[in-house]
Design a protein around this motif. Structure first.
Motif, PDB file in Angstrom:
ATOM      1  N   ALA A  94      24.696  44.346  33.412  1.00  0.00           N
ATOM      2  CA  ALA A  94      24.189  45.417  32.242  1.00  0.00           C
ATOM      3  C   ALA A  94      24.405  47.052  32.521  1.00  0.00           C
ATOM      4  CB  ALA A  94      22.338  45.548  31.661  1.00  0.00           C
ATOM      5  N   ASP A  95      24.900  47.214  33.885  1.00  0.00           N
ATOM      6  CA  ASP A  95      24.837  48.330  34.158  1.00  0.00           C
ATOM      7  C   ASP A  95      26.937  48.836  34.589  1.00  0.00           C
ATOM      8  OD1 ASP A  95      25.915  47.097  36.569  1.00  0.00           O
ATOM      9  OD2 ASP A  95      24.145  47.852  38.130  1.00  0.00           O
ATOM     10  N   LYS A  96      27.050  48.025  33.911  1.00  0.00           N
ATOM     11  CA  LYS A  96      28.348  47.999  33.748  1.00  0.00           C
ATOM     12  C   LYS A  96      29.553  48.247  35.114  1.00  0.00           C
ATOM     13  CE  LYS A  96      27.413  49.751  29.720  1.00  0.00           C
ATOM     14  NZ  LYS A  96      28.159  51.302  28.482  1.00  0.00           N
ATOM     15  N   HIS A  97      28.983  47.899  36.299  1.00  0.00           N
ATOM     16  CA  HIS A  97      29.239  47.825  37.095  1.00  0.00           C
ATOM     17  C   HIS A  97      31.024  46.338  37.515  1.00  0.00           C
ATOM     18  CE1 HIS A  97      26.736  44.724  38.420  1.00  0.00           C
ATOM     19  NE2 HIS A  97      27.702  44.425  39.623  1.00  0.00           N
ATOM     20  N   LYS A  98      31.559  47.084  37.891  1.00  0.00           N
ATOM     21  CA  LYS A  98      32.906  45.880  38.063  1.00  0.00           C
ATOM     22  C   LYS A  98      32.402  44.541  39.109  1.00  0.00           C
ATOM     23  CE  LYS A  98      37.438  47.594  38.125  1.00  0.00           C
ATOM     24  NZ  LYS A  98      38.985  48.010  38.313  1.00  0.00           N
ATOM     25  N   MET A 157      42.623  21.361  37.596  1.00  0.00           N
ATOM     26  CA  MET A 157      42.479  21.803  39.192  1.00  0.00           C
ATOM     27  C   MET A 157      41.317  22.812  39.684  1.00  0.00           C
ATOM     28  SD  MET A 157      46.274  23.913  38.914  1.00  0.00           S
ATOM     29  CE  MET A 157      46.648  23.515  37.532  1.00  0.00           C
ATOM     30  N   ASP A 158      40.971  23.127  40.811  1.00  0.00           N
ATOM     31  CA  ASP A 158      40.450  24.250  41.511  1.00  0.00           C
ATOM     32  C   ASP A 158      41.021  24.968  41.725  1.00  0.00           C
ATOM     33  OD1 ASP A 158      37.730  23.383  39.898  1.00  0.00           O
ATOM     34  OD2 ASP A 158      37.547  21.765  41.996  1.00  0.00           O
ATOM     35  N   GLY A 159      40.571  26.280  41.791  1.00  0.00           N
ATOM     36  CA  GLY A 159      41.465  27.354  43.494  1.00  0.00           C
ATOM     37  C   GLY A 159      40.638  28.778  43.193  1.00  0.00           C
ATOM     38  N   GLU A 160      40.886  29.139  43.787  1.00  0.00           N
ATOM     39  CA  GLU A 160      40.086  30.471  44.412  1.00  0.00           C
ATOM     40  C   GLU A 160      41.494  31.760  44.053  1.00  0.00           C
ATOM     41  OE1 GLU A 160      37.270  31.627  47.798  1.00  0.00           O
ATOM     42  OE2 GLU A 160      39.040  32.323  48.258  1.00  0.00           O
ATOM     43  N   LEU A 161      40.896  32.653  43.245  1.00  0.00           N
ATOM     44  CA  LEU A 161      41.372  33.974  42.414  1.00  0.00           C
ATOM     45  C   LEU A 161      41.051  34.952  43.099  1.00  0.00           C
ATOM     46  CD1 LEU A 161      41.247  32.089  39.252  1.00  0.00           C
ATOM     47  CD2 LEU A 161      43.458  32.510  40.939  1.00  0.00           C
ATOM     48  N   VAL A 162      41.349  36.233  43.217  1.00  0.00           N
ATOM     49  CA  VAL A 162      40.795  37.469  43.485  1.00  0.00           C
ATOM     50  C   VAL A 162      40.572  38.176  42.016  1.00  0.00           C
ATOM     51  CG1 VAL A 162      42.043  40.191  43.754  1.00  0.00           C
ATOM     52  CG2 VAL A 162      42.335  38.322  45.100  1.00  0.00           C
ATOM     53  N   VAL A 163      38.948  38.614  41.622  1.00  0.00           N
ATOM     54  CA  VAL A 163      38.851  39.197  40.638  1.00  0.00           C
ATOM     55  C   VAL A 163      38.669  40.954  40.550  1.00  0.00           C
ATOM     56  CG1 VAL A 163      38.007  36.930  39.899  1.00  0.00           C
ATOM     57  CG2 VAL A 163      36.359  38.889  41.619  1.00  0.00           C
ATOM     58  N   SER A 164      38.477  41.403  39.277  1.00  0.00           N
ATOM     59  CA  SER A 164      38.298  42.821  39.153  1.00  0.00           C
ATOM     60  C   SER A 164      38.340  43.199  38.025  1.00  0.00           C
ATOM     61  CB  SER A 164      40.051  43.917  39.900  1.00  0.00           C
ATOM     62  OG  SER A 164      39.440  45.120  39.679  1.00  0.00           O
ATOM     63  N   HIS A 165      37.331  43.457  37.310  1.00  0.00           N
ATOM     64  CA  HIS A 165      37.042  43.015  35.821  1.00  0.00           C
ATOM     65  C   HIS A 165      35.458  43.726  35.432  1.00  0.00           C
ATOM     66  CE1 HIS A 165      37.017  39.322  36.146  1.00  0.00           C
ATOM     67  NE2 HIS A 165      35.917  39.325  35.344  1.00  0.00           N
ATOM     68  N   ARG A 166      35.086  44.659  34.293  1.00  0.00           N
ATOM     69  CA  ARG A 166      33.712  45.017  34.262  1.00  0.00           C
ATOM     70  C   ARG A 166      33.645  43.928  32.862  1.00  0.00           C
ATOM     71  NH1 ARG A 166      33.289  49.361  36.456  1.00  0.00           N
ATOM     72  NH2 ARG A 166      35.494  51.202  36.540  1.00  0.00           N
ATOM     73  N   GLU A 167      34.709  43.528  32.240  1.00  0.00           N
ATOM     74  CA  GLU A 167      34.157  42.610  30.783  1.00  0.00           C
ATOM     75  C   GLU A 167      34.359  41.279  30.898  1.00  0.00           C
ATOM     76  OE1 GLU A 167      34.171  45.507  27.549  1.00  0.00           O
ATOM     77  OE2 GLU A 167      36.279  45.790  28.629  1.00  0.00           O
TER      78      GLU A 167
END
Length: 179
Positions: A110-114, A134-144
């Motif tokens: 709700a506060d739109k932080h990443k 499959m499963d895997g760990e990913l780097v994430v960086s997004h707001r939406e």
């Protein structure tokens, strides 16, 4: 006719040339690079030859912005997908594909932080990855995020944090991934 893959970089300020260069090193086909916001639509509109595929990369923009460059890109992209050009969307590209097929894209928080860090994504079996789950760990960086599944698609990836982490069209060669 030259078979080529069009890489669309919807960057707002800085092109993702490092990502493109990595794709060039791995691709068996020639790639073309297009920057609709920074460089305009002429390179996409002037493509000659057969499109073997399309890759839509990430962006700092929101698919909900409806800026003129986005509308022009969308008017070019949607008919390509509708006629069966294989397409992969990553991050913004994931959200854009879902949006173009009728899904809602909204802020994660709700506060739109990443949403930053790592998360484990589970992928269901799909023909794109030899029908193995499959499963895997990913780097994430997004707001939406994509909030719901668009018509004609199925959710093929999810995580505890993001319900619609990956999509696959049921009949067209279209895949998208949030990460």
């Amino acid at each position: 006719m030259i078979r080529q893959i069009a890489v669309i970089d919807p960057a707002v300020k800085t092109a993702e040339t490092d990502c493109f260069n990595r794709l060039v090193m791995e691709s068996p086909l020639p790639l073309t690079y297009h920057l609709p916001k920074i460089g305009g639509m002429d390179s996409l509109l002037g493509l000659h030859g057969e499109l073997a595929g399309i890759i839509v990369l990430g962006s700092g923009s929101s698919v909900n912005d409806a800026e003129p460059w986005q509308l022009a890109m969308n008017q070019w992209l949607k008919p390509q997908m509708d006629k069966g050009v294989p397409t992969i969307g990553l991050c913004y590209g994931h959200q854009l594909i879902a949006h173009l097929f009728g899904a809602k894209v909204d802020f994660i928080f709700a506060d739109k932080h990443k949403h930053l860090g790592f998360r484990t994504v589970s992928l269901k079996a799909n023909r794109l990855w030899d029908n193995h789950a499959m499963d895997g760990e990913l780097v994430v960086s997004h707001r939406e995020q994509v909030v719901d599944c668009p018509t004609g698609f199925e959710i093929v990836g999810c995580s505890p944090e993001i319900n619609v982490d990956a999509l696959a069209h049921k009949s067209l060669p279209i895949w998208s991934f949030q990460s």
